[in-house]
Motif scaffolding. Structure first.
Motif, short mmCIF file in Angstrom:
data_model
loop_
_atom_site.label_atom_id
_atom_site.label_comp_id
_atom_site.label_asym_id
_atom_site.label_seq_id
_atom_site.Cartn_x
_atom_site.Cartn_y
_atom_site.Cartn_z
N ALA A 168 0.61 -1.08 0.00
CA ALA A 168 -0.02 -0.22 -0.11
C ALA A 168 0.39 0.88 0.02
N GLN A 169 1.65 1.31 0.59
CA GLN A 169 3.22 2.27 0.77
C GLN A 169 3.17 3.17 -0.28
N PRO A 170 3.61 2.13 -1.05
CA PRO A 170 4.44 3.03 -2.87
C PRO A 170 2.70 3.89 -2.92
N ARG A 171 1.42 3.27 -2.90
CA ARG A 171 0.56 4.00 -3.88
C ARG A 171 0.01 4.97 -3.17
N LEU A 172 0.21 5.50 -2.38
CA LEU A 172 0.12 6.59 -1.25
C LEU A 172 1.46 7.20 -1.48
N LEU A 173 2.87 7.29 -1.19
CA LEU A 173 3.93 7.77 -2.32
C LEU A 173 3.09 8.17 -3.63
N LEU A 174 2.91 7.13 -4.38
CA LEU A 174 2.52 8.01 -6.30
C LEU A 174 1.63 9.24 -6.29
N ALA A 175 0.93 8.25 -4.84
CA ALA A 175 -0.61 9.48 -4.76
C ALA A 175 0.26 11.23 -5.01
N LYS A 176 1.10 10.54 -3.58
CA LYS A 176 1.45 11.81 -3.25
C LYS A 176 2.34 13.14 -4.38
N ILE A 177 3.16 12.30 -4.67
CA ILE A 177 4.04 12.84 -6.58
C ILE A 177 3.16 13.19 -7.12
N ALA A 178 2.04 12.29 -7.24
CA ALA A 178 0.95 13.34 -8.28
C ALA A 178 0.10 14.26 -7.76
N GLU A 179 0.23 14.12 -6.73
CA GLU A 179 -0.71 16.16 -5.98
C GLU A 179 0.18 16.96 -6.40
N LYS A 180 1.81 16.40 -5.86
CA LYS A 180 2.49 18.07 -6.21
C LYS A 180 2.36 17.57 -7.69
N LYS A 181 2.54 17.35 -8.54
CA LYS A 181 2.32 17.56 -10.42
C LYS A 181 1.79 18.15 -10.67
N ASN A 182 0.29 18.39 -9.51
CA ASN A 182 -0.58 18.46 -9.81
C ASN A 182 -2.06 17.42 -10.85
N ASP A 183 -1.37 16.57 -10.57
CA ASP A 183 -2.34 15.62 -11.82
C ASP A 183 -3.26 14.87 -10.34
N LYS A 184 -4.24 15.27 -10.47
CA LYS A 184 -5.66 15.76 -9.13
C LYS A 184 -5.88 13.80 -9.44
N ALA A 185 -6.04 13.82 -11.13
CA ALA A 185 -6.90 12.83 -11.28
C ALA A 185 -6.13 11.23 -10.43
N ALA A 186 -4.76 11.43 -10.95
CA ALA A 186 -4.16 10.56 -10.96
C ALA A 186 -3.82 9.96 -8.99
N ALA A 187 -3.69 10.85 -8.83
CA ALA A 187 -4.21 11.14 -7.37
C ALA A 187 -4.94 10.38 -6.96
N VAL A 188 -6.36 11.01 -6.92
CA VAL A 188 -7.31 9.87 -6.49
C VAL A 188 -7.20 8.66 -6.56
N ARG A 189 -6.99 8.10 -8.23
CA ARG A 189 -6.66 6.40 -8.59
C ARG A 189 -6.01 6.05 -7.50
N TYR A 190 -4.45 6.66 -7.24
CA TYR A 190 -3.76 5.81 -5.93
C TYR A 190 -4.10 6.07 -4.82
N TYR A 191 -5.05 6.99 -4.33
CA TYR A 191 -5.23 6.83 -2.86
C TYR A 191 -6.50 5.47 -2.63
N LYS A 192 -7.33 5.80 -3.97
CA LYS A 192 -8.20 4.54 -4.28
C LYS A 192 -7.11 3.71 -4.00
N GLU A 193 -6.43 2.77 -4.86
CA GLU A 193 -6.11 1.49 -4.71
C GLU A 193 -5.61 1.68 -3.16
N TYR A 194 -4.95 2.24 -2.31
CA TYR A 194 -3.92 2.65 -1.57
C TYR A 194 -5.60 1.91 -0.66
N LEU A 195 -6.75 2.50 -0.34
CA LEU A 195 -7.87 2.54 0.20
C LEU A 195 -8.28 0.35 0.17
N LYS A 196 -8.23 0.28 -1.38
CA LYS A 196 -8.27 -0.95 -1.72
C LYS A 196 -7.52 -2.09 -0.68
N ILE A 197 -6.34 -1.34 -0.10
CA ILE A 197 -5.53 -3.00 0.23
C ILE A 197 -5.51 -2.35 1.75
#
Length: 178
Positions: A122-151
């Motif tokens: 789960a941890q890499p998905r959380l960090l990928l979401a944070k990276i996506a937020e820093k790049k202002n890619d909100k859709a990717a951030a939400v996708r990675y956050y949702k993947e994190y929640l599945k785990i």
């Protein structure tokens, strides 16, 4: 300047066949590099198949593949479905290093690699979401956050993630209306 060279000394070595011999280091090394000779069977059946295999292999004889130990005739066991934890952890450590260094693309690549090594992390998905937020890619951030929640749906961090998903969804709605 005076250089002393030690002559190559013949020392007893045990070859792959088990017999001790006095060989120099280079002769021993050459003997170890040569393929071991397999004893030929006296059966006419094995001689016939051996000749056919030599013709197919360009005149060289290759030993037959062996079955897995403890399971004659069966393929080896499948790899652990949990993944490769060692390499996943290494990828995570390197990704965190790149993230601290500010190289977000390299960090994201390493986190994705960690997911490939161990899909239930789960941890890499959380960090990928944070990276996506820093790049202002909100859709990717939400996708990675949702993947994190599945785990990991029932952790204290999951509550924060759900809150962040709702914030990002609201921001994306505002971006669409403007």
């Amino acid at each position: 300047m005076l250089f002393l060279c030690m002559p190559t000394v013949a020392t007893p070595r045990i070859l792959a066949g088990g017999e001790p011999r006095a060989l120099s280091d280079s002769a021993w090394w050459q003997a170890q590099q040569q393929p071991q000779q397999q004893p030929q069977e006296s059966s006419s059946k094995s001689q016939d198949t051996g000749e056919d295999s030599r013709k197919q292999n360009g005149g060289t004889e290759q030993p037959a593949p062996r079955a897995a130990p403890g399971a004659p005739g069966k393929p080896p066991a499948k790899p652990d479905p949990g993944g490769d934890a060692f390499h996943a952890e290494q990828s995570m450590e390197v990704g965190e290093f790149y993230m601290k260094k500010g190289d977000l693309d390299a960090a994201a690549d390493r986190f994705k690699e960690a997911i490939q090594y161990k899909p239930n992390l789960a941890q890499p998905r959380l960090l990928l979401a944070k990276i996506a937020e820093k790049k202002n890619d909100k859709a990717a951030a939400v996708r990675y956050y949702k993947e994190y929640l599945k785990i990991l749906p029932d952790t204290s961090e999951a509550k924060k993630v759900r809150k962040r998903i709702s914030e990002l969804d609201a921001e994306m709605q505002n971006d669409k209306t403007q």
